[in-house]
Design a protein around this motif. Structure first.
Motif, mmCIF file in Angstrom:
data_model
loop_
_atom_site.group_PDB
_atom_site.id
_atom_site.type_symbol
_atom_site.label_atom_id
_atom_site.label_comp_id
_atom_site.label_asym_id
_atom_site.label_seq_id
_atom_site.Cartn_x
_atom_site.Cartn_y
_atom_site.Cartn_z
ATOM 1 N N ASN A 26 -41.962 15.994 -56.633
ATOM 2 C CA ASN A 26 -41.431 16.832 -57.596
ATOM 3 C C ASN A 26 -41.771 16.054 -59.129
ATOM 4 O O ASN A 26 -40.898 16.591 -59.904
ATOM 5 C CB ASN A 26 -40.039 17.002 -57.679
ATOM 6 N N GLY A 27 -42.800 15.172 -59.092
ATOM 7 C CA GLY A 27 -42.852 14.384 -60.359
ATOM 8 C C GLY A 27 -42.063 13.412 -60.242
ATOM 9 O O GLY A 27 -42.138 12.590 -61.696
ATOM 10 N N VAL A 28 -41.252 13.071 -59.463
ATOM 11 C CA VAL A 28 -40.215 12.183 -59.637
ATOM 12 C C VAL A 28 -40.628 10.773 -58.702
ATOM 13 O O VAL A 28 -41.058 10.962 -57.532
ATOM 14 C CB VAL A 28 -38.883 12.510 -58.949
ATOM 15 N N ASN A 29 -41.016 9.631 -59.280
ATOM 16 C CA ASN A 29 -41.219 8.616 -58.450
ATOM 17 C C ASN A 29 -40.046 8.141 -57.537
ATOM 18 O O ASN A 29 -39.241 7.475 -58.006
ATOM 19 C CB ASN A 29 -41.385 7.319 -59.468
ATOM 20 N N ALA A 33 -39.220 4.446 -56.774
ATOM 21 C CA ALA A 33 -38.427 3.784 -57.893
ATOM 22 C C ALA A 33 -36.910 4.379 -57.791
ATOM 23 O O ALA A 33 -35.873 3.670 -58.072
ATOM 24 C CB ALA A 33 -39.062 4.192 -59.299
ATOM 25 N N LEU A 34 -36.855 5.563 -57.506
ATOM 26 C CA LEU A 34 -35.525 6.308 -57.245
ATOM 27 C C LEU A 34 -34.686 5.569 -56.141
ATOM 28 O O LEU A 34 -33.674 4.902 -56.427
ATOM 29 C CB LEU A 34 -35.675 7.715 -56.946
ATOM 30 N N VAL A 41 -33.727 2.384 -57.587
ATOM 31 C CA VAL A 41 -32.187 2.419 -58.386
ATOM 32 C C VAL A 41 -31.125 2.516 -57.404
ATOM 33 O O VAL A 41 -30.194 1.808 -57.700
ATOM 34 C CB VAL A 41 -32.500 3.599 -59.372
ATOM 35 N N ILE A 42 -31.076 3.139 -56.364
ATOM 36 C CA ILE A 42 -30.052 3.519 -55.572
ATOM 37 C C ILE A 42 -29.777 2.091 -54.779
ATOM 38 O O ILE A 42 -28.572 1.508 -54.721
ATOM 39 C CB ILE A 42 -30.498 4.551 -54.364
ATOM 40 N N THR A 57 -31.009 21.670 -63.464
ATOM 41 C CA THR A 57 -32.210 21.687 -63.228
ATOM 42 C C THR A 57 -32.772 20.195 -62.560
ATOM 43 O O THR A 57 -33.425 20.106 -61.545
ATOM 44 C CB THR A 57 -33.263 22.129 -64.210
ATOM 45 N N THR A 58 -32.501 19.286 -63.486
ATOM 46 C CA THR A 58 -32.746 18.066 -63.504
ATOM 47 C C THR A 58 -31.979 17.312 -62.096
ATOM 48 O O THR A 58 -32.662 16.671 -61.297
ATOM 49 C CB THR A 58 -32.245 16.913 -64.377
ATOM 50 N N SER A 59 -30.887 17.750 -61.788
ATOM 51 C CA SER A 59 -29.966 17.213 -60.721
ATOM 52 C C SER A 59 -30.551 17.838 -59.332
ATOM 53 O O SER A 59 -30.950 17.009 -58.258
ATOM 54 C CB SER A 59 -28.587 17.699 -60.764
ATOM 55 N N VAL A 76 -33.718 18.576 -59.085
ATOM 56 C CA VAL A 76 -35.213 18.000 -58.773
ATOM 57 C C VAL A 76 -35.073 16.417 -58.322
ATOM 58 O O VAL A 76 -35.666 16.088 -57.402
ATOM 59 C CB VAL A 76 -35.736 17.934 -60.329
ATOM 60 N N TYR A 77 -34.009 15.793 -58.955
ATOM 61 C CA TYR A 77 -33.927 14.393 -58.362
ATOM 62 C C TYR A 77 -33.464 14.276 -57.045
ATOM 63 O O TYR A 77 -34.011 13.433 -56.142
ATOM 64 C CB TYR A 77 -32.626 13.735 -59.016
ATOM 65 N N HIS A 78 -32.416 15.114 -56.597
ATOM 66 C CA HIS A 78 -32.005 14.932 -55.138
ATOM 67 C C HIS A 78 -32.591 15.763 -54.196
ATOM 68 O O HIS A 78 -32.895 15.148 -53.065
ATOM 69 C CB HIS A 78 -30.436 15.870 -55.238
ATOM 70 N N ILE A 138 -39.968 21.239 -54.784
ATOM 71 C CA ILE A 138 -39.656 22.155 -55.343
ATOM 72 C C ILE A 138 -41.010 22.568 -56.355
ATOM 73 O O ILE A 138 -41.618 21.858 -56.907
ATOM 74 C CB ILE A 138 -38.786 21.880 -56.607
#
Lengths: 184, 184
Positions: free
Chosen positions: A16-19, A22-23, A26-27, A106-108, A110-112, A120
């Motif tokens: 979804n365009g989220v790395n 990297a996510l 972060v976690i 929307t952002t939430s 996409v991240y999750h 998505i």
């Protein structure tokens, strides 16, 4: 395995365009040190006369350090429409709150979704809020000052079930802030 | 009295850049018909990929009719900084919420001061919000997802007492929405 192949196998996964690599980084960092998760967002605001204001967003704190916001920061205004005695110079604070809410929802999602490898394809939303200005004007003590109700309609193009998407949206920080006092 | 003098005596009174004659006109219209006070703000939002979204604000309802927002409306984005896996394309939803709040507080003071003939010379504010992203990430059920606290410092240049200004700010609709769940 060659060095090139090794490097390629470690290319970040993107959903979804989220790395996602990297996510998860972060976690893991937050799990190792909860202080990493403590963020402080901030801005300054100046009255421009009449019913116009200007905010300047230059930095925030998070992941143990202060970060500069891109370039010279963001400069964003608030205004009011003519029927509320303004000049329509910018969206008004009520519209900005709806913008914050729908952007956060929307952002939430996409991240999750990215973290769960749920693709998505598209999200389009409509949001509206009802407000009776008798509360703000002080003309009716029984009328609340803020929104009495906010409705959000989101169309999410995905193969995941609606209930799953709803559960992802429920992580939204601004939903939590706003829905505590306004039915959303 | 000549027609010209009559017209001059009816020139709108302006306090703090707000047309007070029009403001009392709004108040009288609401008193005559409470339906005039019912507003509905609305926008649409589109996911732009990654952690970017775009809102389009084109119209609102109020004072018994639908109003077009200026020209082709406002187009405003949400983004996230690199540390939160974005590209710093725009302020994030948490920053937009603070912008909404401080703009609303300032505007509320200005409107109500104008109605009371209290001159305001300047308002400058700083606002910040604390958020622990373990809540959003789902890593700590006891941590809330939204802001745990928001602090606002306003410097208002006026001859009116601080308590008066605080009472004017207390009419802020977005303060009411947000402070119900977050200590402000």
């Amino acid at each position: 395995m060659s060095a090139a192949a090794t490097a390629q196998s470690k290319a970040p996964a993107v959903v979804n365009g989220v790395n996602v690599t990297a996510l998860f980084g972060v976690i893991d960092a937050v799990k190792a040190n909860p202080e990493v998760a403590k963020f402080n967002f901030r801005l300054t605001n100046k009255w421009l006369g009449g019913v116009k204001t200007r905010s300047t967003i230059k930095e925030f704190f998070g992941a143990l350090q202060t970060h500069r916001t891109k370039a010279n920061g963001f400069t964003v205004d608030t205004g009011e429409p003519p029927v509320l005695l303004g000049e329509d110079a910018a969206p008004n604070p009520g519209e900005w709150l709806l913008h914050s809410l729908v952007g956060c929802l929307t952002t939430s999602i996409v991240y999750h979704a990215a973290a769960r490898d749920i693709a998505i394809d598209a999200i389009r939303s409509e949001v509206e809020g009802d407000i009776d200005l008798r509360g703000f004007l002080g003309l009716a003590p029984e009328v609340r000052k803020g929104y009495s109700a906010i409705r959000v309609r989101m169309r999410v193009k995905t193969t995941a079930p609606v209930a799953t998407i709803e559960s992802l949206a429920s992580y939204s920080p601004m939903l939590e802030v706003i829905s505590a006092s306004v039915p959303v």
